[in-house]
Design an enzyme around this catalytic site. Structure first.
Site, PDB file in Angstrom:
ATOM      1  N   ARG A 150      43.491   8.099 -29.713  1.00 27.06           N
ATOM      2  CA  ARG A 150      44.212   6.980 -29.098  1.00 27.06           C
ATOM      3  C   ARG A 150      45.189   6.298 -30.040  1.00 27.06           C
ATOM      4  NH1 ARG A 150      39.298   3.773 -26.551  1.00 27.06           N
ATOM      5  NH2 ARG A 150      38.299   4.760 -28.332  1.00 27.06           N
ATOM      6  N   ASP A 183      38.717  11.083 -31.546  1.00 30.40           N
ATOM      7  CA  ASP A 183      39.533  10.103 -30.829  1.00 30.40           C
ATOM      8  C   ASP A 183      40.997  10.355 -31.152  1.00 30.40           C
ATOM      9  OD1 ASP A 183      40.703   7.535 -30.013  1.00 30.40           O
ATOM     10  OD2 ASP A 183      38.652   6.789 -30.022  1.00 30.40           O
ATOM     11  N   CYS A 194      29.911   5.729 -18.432  1.00 31.39           N
ATOM     12  CA  CYS A 194      30.475   4.876 -19.483  1.00 31.39           C
ATOM     13  C   CYS A 194      30.606   3.442 -18.974  1.00 31.39           C
ATOM     14  CB  CYS A 194      31.834   5.416 -19.932  1.00 31.39           C
ATOM     15  SG  CYS A 194      32.987   5.607 -18.574  1.00 31.39           S
TER      16      CYS A 194
END
Ligand SMILES: [Zn+2]
Length: 423
Positions: free
Chosen positions: A339, A337, A266
């Site tokens: 977050r 996700d 990444c």
């Protein structure tokens, strides 16, 4: 040995009575009120999560986030007195931060205590009177040094100035550790849900860890057992909150494999280093650079889920490719996700930021909540292509196709090409 959680009498362990916090105590008048968002800290009142006196608590949970569990181990193993009271002498912030107008706005900051670093100062009288009140924020100074910044100096992109960046590559920073402190009605409002629903799911999804979430609606502040964040400031912190101060900012979510170990699947560490470079440049121009480092490993799914997804990506038919990138995460985690950037702008408001001149991020998931929270963004800085590691092209293509800020959106044929390394 008095004061220890368990008394060792030679014949075995005699446990003290278990203190239940799930129902109001007999002396409710002892609970200090908490008026979240009040501009005057004494009117707001201290967040009290003491374990010593249940009647004195006005918050659910305890300090130190997930590390509270290690404290329990230290007490259980007899290495820490349960009634230990910290000595805060000389611990005050190394530089002042705030107060700023947003501290007095109950809607602007709902996931940290704006007075968390000033506790021993503003609540000195209550502490002298015996209240167990603890800081949830600490502000210190440091030097950092990273090989990427040394390379930027060799390449001539960064020049030492003797103030922000020293000749040996050291960078002077202010670093701030922040524990999460959630004002539950405000957190619920951010997600557009009811406070009761939020409390119920927090209770159930932690295995019933905090009964007060469902039994004590009078307690509206929760110290969740999760990781917090660290802020790194570049330049003069006293310039924060002044309208003419230019700000460069990167909001970075933790990726231990890349950030610390340089794993090349990444773009996290290269983008972080690029953000720090932008922050140093801004500080050298007389502005302030802000790196916010959130402990939200693997899109807040955790590293076990993240590594399972890596395997699924690399073993799938057709190889590791961008058109399957988000789907492989969803197969394992159920979502792409977790977050929840809804709470992320709080720290920017805490720092008195009303405008970001250079936002070092391509993510629309970060950009949207920042501007929706009332912070103006002047320009966005993408990661230079030369900084994208070999195995990270899959992630980069997938994110560009999913609405990341970019000039060149890859097409379907491009996304179907396996670009990731096999296991
Ligand atoms: Zn990463």
């Amino acid at each position: 040995m008095t004061g220890l959680n368990r008394l060792r009498d030679g014949k075995g362990i005699v446990p003290k009575p278990i203190i239940l916090t799930s129902h109001p105590q007999r002396r409710p008048a002892a609970t200090p009120p908490l008026a979240w968002g009040a501009a005057d800290p004494l009117a707001r009142g201290p967040v009290i999560a003491t374990l010593a006196d249940p009647a004195a608590r006005n918050a659910i949970g305890t300090h130190a986030g997930s590390y509270a569990l290690y404290r329990a181990l230290a007490v259980a193993s007899g290495q820490l007195r349960a009634d230990h009271r910290p000595d805060f002498r000389n611990t005050r912030p190394a530089v002042p931060v705030g107060p700023f107008p947003a501290w007095g706005d109950p809607g602007k900051i709902v996931s940290l205590d704006p007075w968390g670093h000033l506790v021993p100062e503003v609540f000195a009288d209550a502490m002298a009177a015996g209240q167990d009140i603890r800081p949830s924020i600490a502000v210190t100074r440091a030097h950092i040094n990273m090989p990427e910044l040394m390379q930027a100096m060799r390449d001539g992109r960064l020049l030492p100035d003797g103030e922000v960046l020293l000749g040996n590559g050291d960078v002077r920073v202010t670093k701030i550790a922040i524990e999460p402190v959630w004002f539950l009605p405000g957190v619920a409002a951010r997600f557009g849900i009811g406070e009761t629903e939020l409390r119920r799911d927090l209770f159930e999804q932690t295995g019933g860890m905090f009964p007060e979430l469902v039994t004590r609606p009078d307690l509206r502040v929760f110290l969740p057992p999760i990781g917090g964040m660290t802020v790194y400031l570049f330049g003069e912190p006293s310039k924060l909150g002044l309208p003419h101060t230019q700000v460069a900012c990167r909001i970075h979510d933790e990726c231990n494999g890349s950030d610390v170990f340089g794993s090349d699947i990444c773009t996290c560490r290269p983008y972080l280093a690029h953000g720090i470079e932008a922050c140093i440049g801004m500080a050298q121009e007389g502005g302030v650079g802000v790196i916010v480092y959130n402990r939200k490993e693997g899109r807040a799914l955790g590293e076990v889920t993240k590594f399972l997804v890596y395997n699924a990506r690399k073993r799938q038919e057709g190889g590791d490719r961008a058109d399957q990138y988000f789907q492989r995460t969803e197969c394992v985690a159920g979502v792409q996700d977790m977050r929840f950037q809804e709470l992320m702008p709080d720290v920017l408001h805490w720092l008195g930021i009303t405008r970001i001149d250079r936002l070092v991020s391509m993510s629309n998931m970060k950009f949207a909540p920042i501007i929706e929270s009332g912070i103006e963004v002047i320009s966005r800085v993408p990661i230079p292509d030369a900084l994208i590691p070999a195995d990270a092209q899959v992630e980069m293509d997938a994110k560009k196709a999913a609405g990341y800020f970019t000039e060149a959106v890859p097409d379907a044929a491009e996304l179907a090409i396996a670009k990731g390394r096999a296991l």
